[in-house]
Design a protein around this motif. Structure first.
Motif, PDB file in Angstrom:
ATOM      1  N   GLN A  77       0.823  -1.213   0.000  1.00  0.00           N
ATOM      2  CA  GLN A  77       0.000   0.000   0.000  1.00  0.00           C
ATOM      3  C   GLN A  77       0.857   1.263   0.000  1.00  0.00           C
ATOM      4  O   GLN A  77       0.495   2.264  -0.630  1.00  0.00           O
ATOM      5  CB  GLN A  77      -0.939  -0.010   1.210  1.00  0.00           C
ATOM      6  CG  GLN A  77      -2.068  -1.018   1.095  1.00  0.00           C
ATOM      7  CD  GLN A  77      -2.858  -1.167   2.384  1.00  0.00           C
ATOM      8  OE1 GLN A  77      -2.435  -0.721   3.458  1.00  0.00           O
ATOM      9  NE2 GLN A  77      -4.025  -1.796   2.295  1.00  0.00           N
ATOM     10  N   GLU A  88       1.907   1.787  -3.522  1.00  0.00           N
ATOM     11  CA  GLU A  88       0.779   2.219  -4.347  1.00  0.00           C
ATOM     12  C   GLU A  88       0.389   3.665  -4.053  1.00  0.00           C
ATOM     13  O   GLU A  88       0.057   4.428  -4.973  1.00  0.00           O
ATOM     14  CB  GLU A  88      -0.408   1.280  -4.119  1.00  0.00           C
ATOM     15  CG  GLU A  88      -0.166  -0.120  -4.665  1.00  0.00           C
ATOM     16  CD  GLU A  88      -1.296  -1.082  -4.352  1.00  0.00           C
ATOM     17  OE1 GLU A  88      -1.445  -2.078  -5.080  1.00  0.00           O
ATOM     18  OE2 GLU A  88      -2.032  -0.837  -3.367  1.00  0.00           O
ATOM     19  N   ARG A 145      -0.656   4.299  -8.275  1.00  0.00           N
ATOM     20  CA  ARG A 145      -1.236   3.270  -9.148  1.00  0.00           C
ATOM     21  C   ARG A 145      -1.219   1.922  -8.429  1.00  0.00           C
ATOM     22  O   ARG A 145      -0.370   1.685  -7.558  1.00  0.00           O
ATOM     23  CB  ARG A 145      -0.458   3.162 -10.461  1.00  0.00           C
ATOM     24  CG  ARG A 145       1.029   2.885 -10.294  1.00  0.00           C
ATOM     25  CD  ARG A 145       1.747   2.866 -11.632  1.00  0.00           C
ATOM     26  NE  ARG A 145       3.188   2.763 -11.488  1.00  0.00           N
ATOM     27  CZ  ARG A 145       3.859   1.625 -11.345  1.00  0.00           C
ATOM     28  NH1 ARG A 145       3.186   0.461 -11.333  1.00  0.00           N
ATOM     29  NH2 ARG A 145       5.173   1.612 -11.227  1.00  0.00           N
ATOM     30  N   PRO A 146      -2.142   1.026  -8.784  1.00  0.00           N
ATOM     31  CA  PRO A 146      -2.171  -0.296  -8.149  1.00  0.00           C
ATOM     32  C   PRO A 146      -1.040  -1.183  -8.660  1.00  0.00           C
ATOM     33  O   PRO A 146      -0.555  -1.018  -9.784  1.00  0.00           O
ATOM     34  CB  PRO A 146      -3.544  -0.848  -8.557  1.00  0.00           C
ATOM     35  CG  PRO A 146      -3.861  -0.153  -9.842  1.00  0.00           C
ATOM     36  CD  PRO A 146      -3.265   1.222  -9.725  1.00  0.00           C
TER      37      PRO A 146
END
Length: 219
Positions: free
Chosen positions: A165, A168, A173-174
């Motif tokens: 996380q 990200e 962005r994931p």
């Protein structure tokens, strides 16, 4: 050499303090109480004193804003456009500091309003500070790809999900879970702990910590 023969610019340090707040990469800003740009938010900073080094000046600024001096700190870049400060010729040496998300605090010294802002929703800023923050964010993003700098945004113990996380939130962005964990395992940066953490209804997750918190560069 006659020192009075030459004009001298003023030198300041601006310390960009970043942390994760409300699941967003955020930076600590201070509302200016004096001209120029009175009432606008700005990066914490100050003029370098005659009896201190640049690093000591940066650590003084951090201490004045209520954060401990053992944070991750690096000299970022020097900003010296001729018209960057209406008061005169001022060169700023910018520093980048990172605060683990469990240590980020709000501070009000009674004279200024100090507040965390997500880097994606900054208020109007004084001087060239928007440019400086943009430069700093790009530095953090870049270093995620070749160093363990993320260690300085996390608590000492964390789940792999929390580490992903962080990446990200900074990158915006994931990331694919399987590929991310495979990459982390190949780098051998993490040490698994004999501890589990239960979150909600999910199965208890193993906790990890970075083997080294000091900056490690890898390919």
């Amino acid at each position: 050499m006659d020192k009075t023969e030459f004009e001298h610019p003023y030198v300041t340090v601006d310390v960009l303090i970043f942390s994760i707040r409300n699941k967003q990469l955020s930076t600590l800003l201070i509302r200016r109480s004096d001209d120029p740009f009175k009432g606008s938010f700005a990066i914490p900073g100050g003029f370098v004193q005659m009896n201190e080094t640049l690093d000591k000046a940066a650590k003084r600024v951090i201490d004045q804003k209520g954060h401990q001096n053992n944070l991750y700190l690096e000299q970022l870049y020097s900003f010296g456009d001729l018209d960057r400060d209406p008061r005169g010729r001022v060169v700023s040496v910018a520093y980048l500091a990172l605060v683990p998300q469990d240590n980020a605090i709000d501070v009000d010294d009674g004279k200024h309003v100090i507040k965390w802002f997500p880097v994606k929703t900054l208020p109007p800023l004084a001087f060239d500070h928007e440019k400086i923050i943009t430069y700093a964010v790009e530095r953090i993003k870049s270093k995620l790809g070749y160093s363990n700098i993320a260690a300085n945004l996390l608590p000492e113990k964390f789940r792999l999900t929390e580490l992903q996380q962080i990446y990200e939130m900074v990158l915006g962005r994931p990331l694919d879970k399987r590929n991310f964990r495979k990459k982390m395992a190949s780098l051998n940066l993490l040490e698994p702990l004999d501890e589990l953490l239960s979150v909600g209804q999910h199965r208890p997750a193993q906790l990890y910590r970075f083997r080294e918190k000091g900056l490690i560069i890898f390919n």
